[in-house]
Design a protein around this motif. Sequence first.
Motif, PDB file in Angstrom:
ATOM      1  N   ALA A  18     -40.292  23.508  -5.595  1.00 24.32           N
ATOM      2  CA  ALA A  18     -39.271  23.495  -4.544  1.00 24.32           C
ATOM      3  C   ALA A  18     -39.142  22.123  -3.886  1.00 24.32           C
ATOM      4  CB  ALA A  18     -39.604  24.545  -3.486  1.00 24.32           C
ATOM      5  N   GLY A  19     -40.060  21.227  -4.174  1.00 26.05           N
ATOM      6  CA  GLY A  19     -40.039  19.912  -3.555  1.00 26.05           C
ATOM      7  C   GLY A  19     -40.662  19.877  -2.175  1.00 26.05           C
ATOM      8  N   ASP A  20     -41.294  20.985  -1.763  1.00 29.82           N
ATOM      9  CA  ASP A  20     -41.961  21.019  -0.468  1.00 29.82           C
ATOM     10  C   ASP A  20     -43.330  20.329  -0.507  1.00 29.82           C
ATOM     11  OD1 ASP A  20     -39.848  22.525   0.526  1.00 29.82           O
ATOM     12  OD2 ASP A  20     -40.781  24.424  -0.053  1.00 29.82           O
ATOM     13  N   LEU A  21     -43.782  20.019  -1.706  1.00 28.91           N
ATOM     14  CA  LEU A  21     -45.095  19.438  -1.914  1.00 28.91           C
ATOM     15  C   LEU A  21     -45.002  18.541  -3.139  1.00 28.91           C
ATOM     16  CD1 LEU A  21     -48.225  19.458  -1.355  1.00 28.91           C
ATOM     17  CD2 LEU A  21     -48.345  21.464  -2.863  1.00 28.91           C
ATOM     18  N   SER A  22     -45.616  17.380  -3.082  1.00 32.10           N
ATOM     19  CA  SER A  22     -45.591  16.491  -4.242  1.00 32.10           C
ATOM     20  C   SER A  22     -46.922  16.553  -4.979  1.00 32.10           C
ATOM     21  CB  SER A  22     -45.321  15.050  -3.814  1.00 32.10           C
ATOM     22  OG  SER A  22     -46.488  14.472  -3.228  1.00 32.10           O
ATOM     23  N   PRO A  23     -46.928  16.251  -6.285  1.00 30.18           N
ATOM     24  CA  PRO A  23     -48.191  16.204  -7.023  1.00 30.18           C
ATOM     25  C   PRO A  23     -49.199  15.237  -6.404  1.00 30.18           C
ATOM     26  CG  PRO A  23     -46.346  16.225  -8.557  1.00 30.18           C
ATOM     27  CD  PRO A  23     -45.760  16.074  -7.187  1.00 30.18           C
ATOM     28  N   VAL A  24     -48.717  14.128  -5.852  1.00 32.49           N
ATOM     29  CA  VAL A  24     -49.634  13.166  -5.236  1.00 32.49           C
ATOM     30  C   VAL A  24     -50.296  13.768  -4.003  1.00 32.49           C
ATOM     31  CG1 VAL A  24     -49.790  10.937  -4.053  1.00 32.49           C
ATOM     32  CG2 VAL A  24     -48.406  11.161  -6.133  1.00 32.49           C
ATOM     33  N   GLU A  25     -49.513  14.444  -3.164  1.00 31.90           N
ATOM     34  CA  GLU A  25     -50.072  15.072  -1.969  1.00 31.90           C
ATOM     35  C   GLU A  25     -51.138  16.105  -2.329  1.00 31.90           C
ATOM     36  OE1 GLU A  25     -46.631  15.340   1.379  1.00 31.90           O
ATOM     37  OE2 GLU A  25     -46.198  16.370  -0.514  1.00 31.90           O
ATOM     38  N   LEU A  26     -50.859  16.900  -3.359  1.00 36.39           N
ATOM     39  CA  LEU A  26     -51.785  17.962  -3.720  1.00 36.39           C
ATOM     40  C   LEU A  26     -53.056  17.386  -4.332  1.00 36.39           C
ATOM     41  CD1 LEU A  26     -52.155  21.013  -3.729  1.00 36.39           C
ATOM     42  CD2 LEU A  26     -51.112  21.083  -6.009  1.00 36.39           C
ATOM     43  N   ALA A  27     -52.908  16.424  -5.221  1.00 33.91           N
ATOM     44  CA  ALA A  27     -54.092  15.808  -5.817  1.00 33.91           C
ATOM     45  C   ALA A  27     -54.938  15.117  -4.756  1.00 33.91           C
ATOM     46  CB  ALA A  27     -53.674  14.811  -6.892  1.00 33.91           C
ATOM     47  N   ALA A  28     -54.295  14.404  -3.843  1.00 34.62           N
ATOM     48  CA  ALA A  28     -55.032  13.705  -2.785  1.00 34.62           C
ATOM     49  C   ALA A  28     -55.781  14.690  -1.895  1.00 34.62           C
ATOM     50  CB  ALA A  28     -54.072  12.859  -1.953  1.00 34.62           C
ATOM     51  N   HIS A  29     -55.169  15.830  -1.612  1.00 32.55           N
ATOM     52  CA  HIS A  29     -55.826  16.850  -0.783  1.00 32.55           C
ATOM     53  C   HIS A  29     -57.128  17.322  -1.435  1.00 32.55           C
ATOM     54  CE1 HIS A  29     -56.195  20.335   1.903  1.00 32.55           C
ATOM     55  NE2 HIS A  29     -56.495  21.030   0.808  1.00 32.55           N
ATOM     56  N   TYR A  30     -57.055  17.643  -2.732  1.00 36.09           N
ATOM     57  CA  TYR A  30     -58.253  18.127  -3.406  1.00 36.09           C
ATOM     58  C   TYR A  30     -59.283  17.025  -3.587  1.00 36.09           C
ATOM     59  CZ  TYR A  30     -56.506  22.825  -4.299  1.00 36.09           C
ATOM     60  OH  TYR A  30     -56.069  24.127  -4.145  1.00 36.09           O
ATOM     61  N   LEU A  31     -58.845  15.810  -3.867  1.00 36.54           N
ATOM     62  CA  LEU A  31     -59.794  14.712  -4.005  1.00 36.54           C
ATOM     63  C   LEU A  31     -60.541  14.461  -2.696  1.00 36.54           C
ATOM     64  CD1 LEU A  31     -57.627  12.284  -6.147  1.00 36.54           C
ATOM     65  CD2 LEU A  31     -59.764  13.382  -6.878  1.00 36.54           C
ATOM     66  N   ASP A  32     -59.853  14.603  -1.579  1.00 35.88           N
ATOM     67  CA  ASP A  32     -60.507  14.452  -0.286  1.00 35.88           C
ATOM     68  C   ASP A  32     -61.550  15.544  -0.073  1.00 35.88           C
ATOM     69  OD1 ASP A  32     -60.670  13.420   2.575  1.00 35.88           O
ATOM     70  OD2 ASP A  32     -60.058  15.497   2.916  1.00 35.88           O
ATOM     71  N   ARG A  33     -61.217  16.779  -0.435  1.00 34.36           N
ATOM     72  CA  ARG A  33     -62.184  17.875  -0.289  1.00 34.36           C
ATOM     73  C   ARG A  33     -63.396  17.662  -1.190  1.00 34.36           C
ATOM     74  NH1 ARG A  33     -61.325  22.386   2.387  1.00 34.36           N
ATOM     75  NH2 ARG A  33     -62.495  23.704   0.935  1.00 34.36           N
ATOM     76  N   ILE A  34     -63.151  17.200  -2.406  1.00 38.95           N
ATOM     77  CA  ILE A  34     -64.267  16.943  -3.321  1.00 38.95           C
ATOM     78  C   ILE A  34     -65.199  15.891  -2.731  1.00 38.95           C
ATOM     79  CG2 ILE A  34     -64.877  16.020  -5.583  1.00 38.95           C
ATOM     80  CD1 ILE A  34     -62.177  17.253  -6.581  1.00 38.95           C
ATOM     81  N   ALA A  35     -64.631  14.808  -2.203  1.00 38.38           N
ATOM     82  CA  ALA A  35     -65.444  13.730  -1.643  1.00 38.38           C
ATOM     83  C   ALA A  35     -66.288  14.220  -0.475  1.00 38.38           C
ATOM     84  CB  ALA A  35     -64.542  12.576  -1.204  1.00 38.38           C
ATOM     85  N   ARG A  36     -65.736  15.112   0.350  1.00 43.48           N
ATOM     86  CA  ARG A  36     -66.447  15.569   1.540  1.00 43.48           C
ATOM     87  C   ARG A  36     -67.418  16.704   1.273  1.00 43.48           C
ATOM     88  NH1 ARG A  36     -63.648  18.175   4.777  1.00 43.48           N
ATOM     89  NH2 ARG A  36     -61.629  18.269   3.736  1.00 43.48           N
ATOM     90  N   LEU A  37     -67.037  17.611   0.384  1.00 38.39           N
ATOM     91  CA  LEU A  37     -67.773  18.866   0.265  1.00 38.39           C
ATOM     92  C   LEU A  37     -68.643  18.971  -0.972  1.00 38.39           C
ATOM     93  CD1 LEU A  37     -64.956  21.336   1.424  1.00 38.39           C
ATOM     94  CD2 LEU A  37     -66.718  20.216   2.803  1.00 38.39           C
TER      95      LEU A  37
END
Length: 475
Positions: A18-37
């Motif tokens: 739908a264009g409400d979310l970009s692949p970059v935004e989603l990948a960055a979100h998970y990469l941040d969680r991986i780094a922290r958790l």
Amino acid sequence: MPELHDLTAIEQLAALHAGDLSPVELAAHYLDRIARLDPAIGAFVEVTADAALARAESLAPTGPRGALWGLPFADKDLVPRAGVPTRYGSRLHADLVPETTGDQAAVLDEAGGISLGKTSTPEFGLTGYTETLIGPPTRDPWNTDNGAGGSSGGAAAAVAAGLLPLAPGSDGGGSIRIPAATVGIVGLKPSRGRVPFASGLDSPGGLPVAGPLARTVADAALLLDVQAGGRPHPFATRAPGEGPFIDAALAPQTFARIGVTTVSPWDDAEDIRLDPDAARAVEVATVLFTDAGHGVDVFTWRPEGYAALFTTLWRMSAARMDLTDQQLEIVEPITAWLVREGRALSGVQVLDALAAASAFERATIEAFASFDAVLTPALALPPQPVGWFNRTDAARGFAQQVQYAPYSSFVNVAGLPAIVVPVTVDRAGHPLSVQLIGRPGGEARIIALAAELERRVGPLPHPPIWHSDTAGPEE
């Protein structure tokens, strides 16, 4: 407000399209969680953040969109990816960087997925726990004192902790279902031959196949559709009239006859003790199916001679590894034990085992033939502490794995599909799962039944780390 990882994989895909979310935004979100958790969990052995973000940037919104377009995943560390270290959980391959990408990774790439790295696995995927000599153990996000199971332990733990929306795994004796049940997510082992690039048909006894791990049945079905359709293969299973597996997960269920058993084929050889919580999960699922109007029958199943058969098959599989005597001194004790035991088998013993495996397959299919699905415990024991499995006395460690998960490997020998799904929780709030075994090529039926259980149970809690802003306790 829900965060991105609170959304199912299907919901994330909808937002991407739908264009409400970009692949970059989603990948960055998970990469941040991986780094922290992930320091508290040990789900990843390699994180390829730069490559993942570059891949996400390359997915133009106006270009072709595959079934996983923009969706993050990670490769199990048994699957080669060009330019990324692939260690197979072993010190022997600490510096191995493949030049080519294997089909199991390439198929997901072609569907538009974005690999974030490599998930942990025990050495060569040989054990039902994920503890190695090359890195920290993989832990259950619900209680990091406990292990996450194996051999797809990293994949399962990553999904359970909200570090990935879904993940591919492989299963030669329970390696998808054991960790999925350990950490309380959905894990599906397809029929022998269902997934063309990892069909099991090219291995002794036809044991190892590829399959999905996910938080919901529909998400698992989505990934299975990609895996099953990713490569042509003359021996791939195609059940007549069977449509996409995602349709089975979302469609209303029709009447099914379900057999229930807590008998395992290891009962006559090992001290198998069913934990009360594991038995209660079967009772809960039985009641849910009965209340839904299905025909549910407890049945007697008494297979004999299975322990010797599977032990021989597992040794045979290990014996195929091209390891020198010097390398056998470097690998873990259970690997060396399996290889040496396998190489000591005579040709007659190998042929007898293969014949016995075919006979067991026929007998099991016949015993289950009157049912659309067979319901069993997923595990016999609750998650065990890191270090519980004996890694120095290989024979003892093998027996412990059987005691922990006696309901898994026989499904591989019989070539049947099976899915584990959580149906209730224990006193600490940890999910408790059951296993549904289908007929040959019957993935759609067990997916539909598992989805019905999921709907009737309703949302289950997430592990404490799910909403954490810190890496949690250190090892």
